[in-house]
Design a protein around this motif. Sequence first.
Motif, PDB file in Angstrom:
ATOM      1  N   ALA A 116       0.850  -1.201   0.000  1.00 39.33           N
ATOM      2  CA  ALA A 116       0.000   0.000   0.000  1.00 39.33           C
ATOM      3  C   ALA A 116       0.885   1.249   0.000  1.00 39.33           C
ATOM      4  N   ALA A 117       1.845   1.256  -0.926  1.00 41.09           N
ATOM      5  CA  ALA A 117       2.860   2.309  -0.963  1.00 41.09           C
ATOM      6  C   ALA A 117       2.804   3.071  -2.278  1.00 41.09           C
ATOM      7  N   PRO A 118       3.114   4.374  -2.254  1.00 38.81           N
ATOM      8  CA  PRO A 118       3.196   5.121  -3.513  1.00 38.81           C
ATOM      9  C   PRO A 118       4.355   4.620  -4.361  1.00 38.81           C
ATOM     10  N   LEU A 119       4.130   4.594  -5.667  1.00 36.66           N
ATOM     11  CA  LEU A 119       5.128   4.126  -6.625  1.00 36.66           C
ATOM     12  C   LEU A 119       5.292   5.163  -7.727  1.00 36.66           C
ATOM     13  N   PHE A 120       6.540   5.526  -8.018  1.00 40.67           N
ATOM     14  CA  PHE A 120       6.870   6.475  -9.077  1.00 40.67           C
ATOM     15  C   PHE A 120       7.639   5.726 -10.157  1.00 40.67           C
ATOM     16  N   THR A 121       7.046   5.602 -11.349  1.00 37.29           N
ATOM     17  CA  THR A 121       7.699   4.919 -12.461  1.00 37.29           C
ATOM     18  C   THR A 121       7.977   5.906 -13.588  1.00 37.29           C
ATOM     19  N   GLN A 122       8.921   5.545 -14.451  1.00 36.34           N
ATOM     20  CA  GLN A 122       9.386   6.431 -15.513  1.00 36.34           C
ATOM     21  C   GLN A 122       9.189   5.742 -16.854  1.00 36.34           C
ATOM     22  N   ARG A 123       8.550   6.445 -17.805  1.00 38.08           N
ATOM     23  CA  ARG A 123       8.066   5.833 -19.046  1.00 38.08           C
ATOM     24  C   ARG A 123       9.122   5.658 -20.136  1.00 38.08           C
ATOM     25  N   TYR A 124      10.151   6.486 -20.159  1.00 39.22           N
ATOM     26  CA  TYR A 124      11.021   6.550 -21.334  1.00 39.22           C
ATOM     27  C   TYR A 124      12.236   5.630 -21.214  1.00 39.22           C
ATOM     28  N   SER A 125      12.710   5.202 -22.361  1.00 40.63           N
ATOM     29  CA  SER A 125      13.858   4.303 -22.414  1.00 40.63           C
ATOM     30  C   SER A 125      15.083   4.942 -21.792  1.00 40.63           C
ATOM     31  N   ARG A 126      15.863   4.136 -21.104  1.00 38.29           N
ATOM     32  CA  ARG A 126      17.113   4.640 -20.538  1.00 38.29           C
ATOM     33  C   ARG A 126      18.112   5.016 -21.624  1.00 38.29           C
ATOM     34  N   LEU A 127      17.849   4.610 -22.879  1.00 38.14           N
ATOM     35  CA  LEU A 127      18.716   5.010 -23.974  1.00 38.14           C
ATOM     36  C   LEU A 127      18.495   6.469 -24.353  1.00 38.14           C
ATOM     37  N   VAL A 128      17.305   6.983 -24.089  1.00 38.81           N
ATOM     38  CA  VAL A 128      17.031   8.404 -24.333  1.00 38.81           C
ATOM     39  C   VAL A 128      17.770   9.231 -23.293  1.00 38.81           C
ATOM     40  N   CYS A 129      17.576   8.900 -22.036  1.00 37.59           N
ATOM     41  CA  CYS A 129      18.405   9.399 -20.935  1.00 37.59           C
ATOM     42  C   CYS A 129      18.162   8.476 -19.757  1.00 37.59           C
ATOM     43  N   ASP A 130      19.228   8.151 -19.072  1.00 35.44           N
ATOM     44  CA  ASP A 130      19.144   7.183 -17.986  1.00 35.44           C
ATOM     45  C   ASP A 130      18.772   7.906 -16.699  1.00 35.44           C
ATOM     46  N   CYS A 131      17.573   7.649 -16.216  1.00 33.58           N
ATOM     47  CA  CYS A 131      17.070   8.356 -15.040  1.00 33.58           C
ATOM     48  C   CYS A 131      17.628   7.810 -13.729  1.00 33.58           C
ATOM     49  N   ASN A 132      18.602   6.907 -13.806  1.00 36.48           N
ATOM     50  CA  ASN A 132      19.340   6.519 -12.608  1.00 36.48           C
ATOM     51  C   ASN A 132      20.822   6.851 -12.766  1.00 36.48           C
ATOM     52  N   ARG A 133      21.107   7.902 -13.525  1.00 37.89           N
ATOM     53  CA  ARG A 133      22.467   8.413 -13.677  1.00 37.89           C
ATOM     54  C   ARG A 133      22.444   9.924 -13.468  1.00 37.89           C
ATOM     55  N   GLN A 134      23.543  10.448 -13.023  1.00 35.02           N
ATOM     56  CA  GLN A 134      23.668  11.900 -12.900  1.00 35.02           C
ATOM     57  C   GLN A 134      23.721  12.507 -14.304  1.00 35.02           C
ATOM     58  N   PRO A 135      22.908  13.538 -14.582  1.00 36.39           N
ATOM     59  CA  PRO A 135      23.055  14.221 -15.872  1.00 36.39           C
ATOM     60  C   PRO A 135      24.482  14.745 -16.017  1.00 36.39           C
ATOM     61  N   GLY A 136      25.040  14.547 -17.185  1.00 38.59           N
ATOM     62  CA  GLY A 136      26.405  15.010 -17.413  1.00 38.59           C
ATOM     63  C   GLY A 136      27.404  13.885 -17.507  1.00 38.59           C
ATOM     64  N   VAL A 137      27.128  12.729 -16.882  1.00 37.32           N
ATOM     65  CA  VAL A 137      28.049  11.604 -17.036  1.00 37.32           C
ATOM     66  C   VAL A 137      27.781  10.932 -18.377  1.00 37.32           C
ATOM     67  N   SER A 138      28.771  10.232 -18.899  1.00 40.42           N
ATOM     68  CA  SER A 138      28.633   9.653 -20.242  1.00 40.42           C
ATOM     69  C   SER A 138      27.499   8.642 -20.319  1.00 40.42           C
ATOM     70  N   ALA A 139      27.243   7.916 -19.224  1.00 38.29           N
ATOM     71  CA  ALA A 139      26.192   6.892 -19.233  1.00 38.29           C
ATOM     72  C   ALA A 139      24.781   7.490 -19.213  1.00 38.29           C
ATOM     73  N   PHE A 140      24.672   8.797 -19.041  1.00 35.75           N
ATOM     74  CA  PHE A 140      23.354   9.435 -19.053  1.00 35.75           C
ATOM     75  C   PHE A 140      22.701   9.309 -20.425  1.00 35.75           C
ATOM     76  N   THR A 141      23.485   9.469 -21.480  1.00 41.13           N
ATOM     77  CA  THR A 141      23.021   9.265 -22.862  1.00 41.13           C
ATOM     78  C   THR A 141      24.053   8.393 -23.564  1.00 41.13           C
ATOM     79  N   PRO A 142      24.042   7.089 -23.309  1.00 42.61           N
ATOM     80  CA  PRO A 142      25.134   6.224 -23.773  1.00 42.61           C
ATOM     81  C   PRO A 142      25.168   6.067 -25.284  1.00 42.61           C
ATOM     82  N   ASP A 143      26.375   6.108 -25.848  1.00 42.27           N
ATOM     83  CA  ASP A 143      26.474   5.824 -27.285  1.00 42.27           C
ATOM     84  C   ASP A 143      26.768   4.352 -27.543  1.00 42.27           C
ATOM     85  N   ILE A 144      27.088   3.610 -26.472  1.00 46.58           N
ATOM     86  CA  ILE A 144      27.182   2.151 -26.527  1.00 46.58           C
ATOM     87  C   ILE A 144      26.533   1.603 -25.269  1.00 46.58           C
ATOM     88  N   SER A 145      25.661   0.604 -25.414  1.00 41.85           N
ATOM     89  CA  SER A 145      25.065  -0.066 -24.267  1.00 41.85           C
ATOM     90  C   SER A 145      25.386  -1.546 -24.367  1.00 41.85           C
TER      91      SER A 145
END
Length: 245
Positions: free
Chosen positions: A65-94
Amino acid sequence: MSEPHPLEVFNEAARSQYLIVCEHAGKRIPRSLGTMGLSEEDRCRHIAWDIGAKAVAVALSEILAAPLFTQRYSRLVCDCNRQPGVSAFTPDISEATAIPGNRNLSEEDKQARADEIFWPFHDAITVALDARQEKGLPTKLITVHTFTPVYLGRSRPWEIGVLFNRDRGFAPAIARWLQDSTELCVGVNEPYAVGDETDYAIPVHGERRGIPCVEFEIRNDLITGRAEARSWANLIARSVSAVPT
Protein backbone atom coordinates in the motif's frame (compact mmCIF):
# COMPACT_ATOMS: atom_id res chain seq x y z
CA MET A 1 7.75 17.85 -26.19
CA SER A 2 4.25 16.71 -27.21
CA GLU A 3 4.71 13.40 -25.47
CA PRO A 4 3.33 11.79 -22.30
CA HIS A 5 4.82 13.04 -19.06
CA PRO A 6 7.71 10.79 -18.02
CA LEU A 7 6.15 10.12 -14.62
CA GLU A 8 3.46 7.54 -13.96
CA VAL A 9 2.32 7.32 -10.33
CA PHE A 10 0.49 4.50 -8.56
CA ASN A 11 -1.06 4.72 -5.07
CA GLU A 12 -0.07 8.37 -4.84
CA ALA A 13 -2.11 9.11 -1.70
CA ALA A 14 -0.98 6.01 0.18
CA ARG A 15 0.52 6.72 3.60
CA SER A 16 2.68 3.60 3.92
CA GLN A 17 6.15 4.06 5.38
CA TYR A 18 7.55 2.91 2.03
CA LEU A 19 8.03 4.90 -1.16
CA ILE A 20 8.91 2.91 -4.29
CA VAL A 21 10.77 4.12 -7.40
CA CYS A 22 11.22 2.35 -10.74
CA GLU A 23 13.44 4.48 -12.97
CA HIS A 24 13.73 2.04 -15.90
CA ALA A 25 10.07 0.99 -16.12
CA GLY A 26 9.45 1.98 -19.75
CA LYS A 27 10.99 1.74 -23.19
CA ARG A 28 9.19 4.63 -24.89
CA ILE A 29 11.23 6.76 -27.31
CA PRO A 30 10.00 10.27 -28.20
CA ARG A 31 8.68 10.47 -31.75
CA SER A 32 11.21 13.20 -32.52
CA LEU A 33 14.03 10.67 -32.05
CA GLY A 34 12.52 8.04 -34.34
CA THR A 35 14.08 4.65 -33.70
CA MET A 36 17.41 6.10 -32.53
CA GLY A 37 18.91 3.96 -35.29
CA LEU A 38 17.96 0.73 -33.53
CA SER A 39 15.96 -2.28 -34.65
CA GLU A 40 12.68 -3.10 -32.95
CA GLU A 41 14.40 -6.07 -31.34
CA ASP A 42 17.07 -3.86 -29.80
CA ARG A 43 14.47 -1.35 -28.61
CA CYS A 44 12.80 -4.17 -26.66
CA ARG A 45 15.98 -5.61 -25.17
CA HIS A 46 17.27 -4.98 -21.67
CA ILE A 47 19.57 -2.27 -23.03
CA ALA A 48 16.44 -0.12 -23.42
CA TRP A 49 14.63 -0.81 -20.13
CA ASP A 50 14.49 -3.08 -17.08
CA ILE A 51 12.37 -5.96 -18.33
CA GLY A 52 9.84 -7.02 -15.70
CA ALA A 53 10.74 -4.29 -13.21
CA LYS A 54 7.50 -2.33 -13.56
CA ALA A 55 5.36 -5.45 -13.04
CA VAL A 56 7.23 -6.25 -9.83
CA ALA A 57 7.09 -2.63 -8.65
CA VAL A 58 3.34 -2.31 -9.29
CA ALA A 59 2.64 -5.54 -7.41
CA LEU A 60 4.91 -4.37 -4.56
CA SER A 61 3.05 -1.06 -4.43
CA GLU A 62 -0.22 -2.96 -4.01
CA ILE A 63 1.13 -5.31 -1.35
CA LEU A 64 2.74 -2.57 0.74
CA ALA A 65 0.00 0.00 0.00
CA ALA A 66 2.86 2.31 -0.96
CA PRO A 67 3.20 5.12 -3.51
CA LEU A 68 5.13 4.13 -6.63
CA PHE A 69 6.87 6.48 -9.08
CA THR A 70 7.70 4.92 -12.46
CA GLN A 71 9.39 6.43 -15.51
CA ARG A 72 8.07 5.83 -19.05
CA TYR A 73 11.02 6.55 -21.33
CA SER A 74 13.86 4.30 -22.41
CA ARG A 75 17.11 4.64 -20.54
CA LEU A 76 18.72 5.01 -23.97
CA VAL A 77 17.03 8.40 -24.33
CA CYS A 78 18.41 9.40 -20.94
CA ASP A 79 19.14 7.18 -17.99
CA CYS A 80 17.07 8.36 -15.04
CA ASN A 81 19.34 6.52 -12.61
CA ARG A 82 22.47 8.41 -13.68
CA GLN A 83 23.67 11.90 -12.90
CA PRO A 84 23.05 14.22 -15.87
CA GLY A 85 26.41 15.01 -17.41
CA VAL A 86 28.05 11.60 -17.04
CA SER A 87 28.63 9.65 -20.24
CA ALA A 88 26.19 6.89 -19.23
CA PHE A 89 23.35 9.44 -19.05
CA THR A 90 23.02 9.26 -22.86
CA PRO A 91 25.13 6.22 -23.77
CA ASP A 92 26.47 5.82 -27.29
CA ILE A 93 27.18 2.15 -26.53
CA SER A 94 25.06 -0.07 -24.27
CA GLU A 95 26.67 -3.40 -23.41
CA ALA A 96 28.09 -4.13 -26.89
CA THR A 97 25.40 -2.36 -28.94
CA ALA A 98 26.06 0.99 -30.60
CA ILE A 99 23.31 3.58 -30.10
CA PRO A 100 23.39 5.75 -33.27
CA GLY A 101 20.81 8.18 -31.90
CA ASN A 102 23.20 9.17 -29.13
CA ARG A 103 26.26 9.66 -31.28
CA ASN A 104 27.77 13.16 -31.28
CA LEU A 105 25.06 14.70 -29.10
CA SER A 106 25.57 18.34 -28.26
CA GLU A 107 25.40 19.58 -24.68
CA GLU A 108 22.16 21.31 -25.65
CA ASP A 109 20.71 17.97 -26.84
CA LYS A 110 21.61 16.30 -23.55
CA GLN A 111 20.24 19.20 -21.53
CA ALA A 112 16.96 19.09 -23.46
CA ARG A 113 16.50 15.41 -22.61
CA ALA A 114 17.25 16.11 -18.96
CA ASP A 115 14.80 19.00 -18.90
CA GLU A 116 12.03 17.02 -20.61
CA ILE A 117 12.42 13.64 -18.90
CA PHE A 118 14.93 13.41 -16.06
CA TRP A 119 14.09 16.49 -14.01
CA PRO A 120 10.27 16.26 -14.22
CA PHE A 121 10.49 12.68 -12.98
CA HIS A 122 12.92 13.31 -10.13
CA ASP A 123 11.44 16.66 -9.17
CA ALA A 124 8.11 14.89 -8.55
CA ILE A 125 9.83 12.41 -6.24
CA THR A 126 11.53 15.29 -4.40
CA VAL A 127 8.18 17.02 -3.91
CA ALA A 128 6.62 13.81 -2.57
CA LEU A 129 9.49 13.19 -0.16
CA ASP A 130 9.41 16.81 1.02
CA ALA A 131 5.68 16.54 1.67
CA ARG A 132 6.13 13.35 3.67
CA GLN A 133 8.85 14.99 5.72
CA GLU A 134 6.64 18.02 6.43
CA LYS A 135 3.85 15.71 7.59
CA GLY A 136 6.22 13.75 9.79
CA LEU A 137 5.67 10.50 7.90
CA PRO A 138 8.48 7.97 8.30
CA THR A 139 9.88 6.92 4.94
CA LYS A 140 11.91 4.01 3.61
CA LEU A 141 12.95 4.22 -0.04
CA ILE A 142 12.84 1.13 -2.27
CA THR A 143 13.99 1.09 -5.89
CA VAL A 144 13.26 -1.83 -8.22
CA HIS A 145 15.48 -2.92 -11.12
CA THR A 146 16.23 -6.04 -13.15
CA PHE A 147 19.38 -7.40 -14.78
CA THR A 148 20.29 -9.84 -17.53
CA PRO A 149 21.42 -13.44 -16.84
CA VAL A 150 24.42 -12.92 -19.16
CA TYR A 151 26.44 -9.74 -19.64
CA LEU A 152 29.22 -9.44 -22.22
CA GLY A 153 29.36 -13.22 -22.40
CA ARG A 154 29.62 -13.79 -18.65
CA SER A 155 26.88 -15.66 -16.79
CA ARG A 156 25.49 -14.10 -13.63
CA PRO A 157 24.58 -16.59 -10.92
CA TRP A 158 22.65 -14.23 -8.66
CA GLU A 159 18.87 -14.40 -8.69
CA ILE A 160 18.35 -11.24 -6.69
CA GLY A 161 20.76 -8.50 -5.70
CA VAL A 162 20.57 -6.08 -2.78
CA LEU A 163 22.44 -2.86 -3.48
CA PHE A 164 23.50 -0.08 -1.14
CA ASN A 165 26.28 2.35 -0.35
CA ARG A 166 26.17 4.53 2.79
CA ASP A 167 23.11 2.88 4.35
CA ARG A 168 24.69 0.11 6.43
CA GLY A 169 21.57 -0.72 8.45
CA PHE A 170 18.44 -1.29 6.36
CA ALA A 171 19.82 -2.74 3.12
CA PRO A 172 22.51 -5.06 4.55
CA ALA A 173 19.95 -6.46 7.01
CA ILE A 174 17.61 -7.19 4.09
CA ALA A 175 20.41 -9.04 2.29
CA ARG A 176 21.10 -11.14 5.38
CA TRP A 177 17.40 -11.92 5.77
CA LEU A 178 17.19 -13.11 2.16
CA GLN A 179 20.30 -15.24 2.60
CA ASP A 180 19.00 -16.79 5.82
CA SER A 181 15.35 -17.21 4.81
CA THR A 182 15.55 -18.38 1.19
CA GLU A 183 17.51 -20.75 -1.02
CA LEU A 184 18.16 -17.98 -3.53
CA CYS A 185 21.58 -16.95 -4.75
CA VAL A 186 21.62 -13.45 -3.24
CA GLY A 187 24.07 -10.85 -4.50
CA VAL A 188 25.26 -8.26 -2.01
CA ASN A 189 26.15 -5.27 -4.17
CA GLU A 190 26.04 -7.68 -7.11
CA PRO A 191 25.76 -7.54 -10.05
CA TYR A 192 26.19 -3.80 -9.44
CA ALA A 193 27.02 -1.51 -6.55
CA VAL A 194 25.57 1.89 -5.76
CA GLY A 195 27.77 4.97 -6.22
CA ASP A 196 27.35 8.71 -6.50
CA GLU A 197 28.35 8.80 -10.18
CA THR A 198 26.75 5.54 -11.27
CA ASP A 199 23.38 6.04 -9.56
CA TYR A 200 20.94 8.80 -8.71
CA ALA A 201 17.84 7.71 -6.77
CA ILE A 202 19.54 6.02 -3.82
CA PRO A 203 22.33 8.60 -3.30
CA VAL A 204 20.11 11.65 -3.81
CA HIS A 205 16.62 10.71 -2.64
CA GLY A 206 17.76 8.28 0.04
CA GLU A 207 21.24 8.90 1.39
CA ARG A 208 21.22 12.70 1.25
CA ARG A 209 18.02 12.70 3.28
CA GLY A 210 19.35 10.14 5.72
CA ILE A 211 16.41 7.79 5.21
CA PRO A 212 16.66 3.98 5.00
CA CYS A 213 17.07 3.00 1.35
CA VAL A 214 17.65 -0.12 -0.72
CA GLU A 215 17.92 -1.04 -4.39
CA PHE A 216 16.71 -4.46 -5.54
CA GLU A 217 17.96 -6.12 -8.72
CA ILE A 218 16.10 -9.21 -9.97
CA ARG A 219 17.40 -11.41 -12.78
CA ASN A 220 14.99 -10.80 -15.61
CA ASP A 221 14.77 -14.36 -16.91
CA LEU A 222 13.02 -15.17 -13.61
CA ILE A 223 10.15 -12.78 -14.35
CA THR A 224 8.21 -14.43 -17.16
CA GLY A 225 4.73 -13.15 -16.31
CA ARG A 226 2.44 -11.63 -13.71
CA ALA A 227 2.60 -14.62 -11.37
CA GLU A 228 6.39 -14.46 -11.14
CA ALA A 229 6.30 -10.68 -10.74
CA ARG A 230 3.83 -11.04 -7.88
CA SER A 231 5.94 -13.73 -6.26
CA TRP A 232 9.04 -11.50 -6.32
CA ALA A 233 7.01 -8.59 -4.98
CA ASN A 234 5.75 -10.74 -2.12
CA LEU A 235 9.30 -11.78 -1.28
CA ILE A 236 10.58 -8.20 -1.33
CA ALA A 237 7.66 -7.08 0.85
CA ARG A 238 8.47 -9.81 3.37
CA SER A 239 12.14 -8.88 3.38
CA VAL A 240 11.67 -5.16 3.98
CA SER A 241 8.98 -5.79 6.59
CA ALA A 242 11.21 -8.21 8.50
CA VAL A 243 13.95 -5.67 9.07
CA PRO A 244 13.60 -3.15 11.91
CA THR A 245 15.16 0.31 11.55
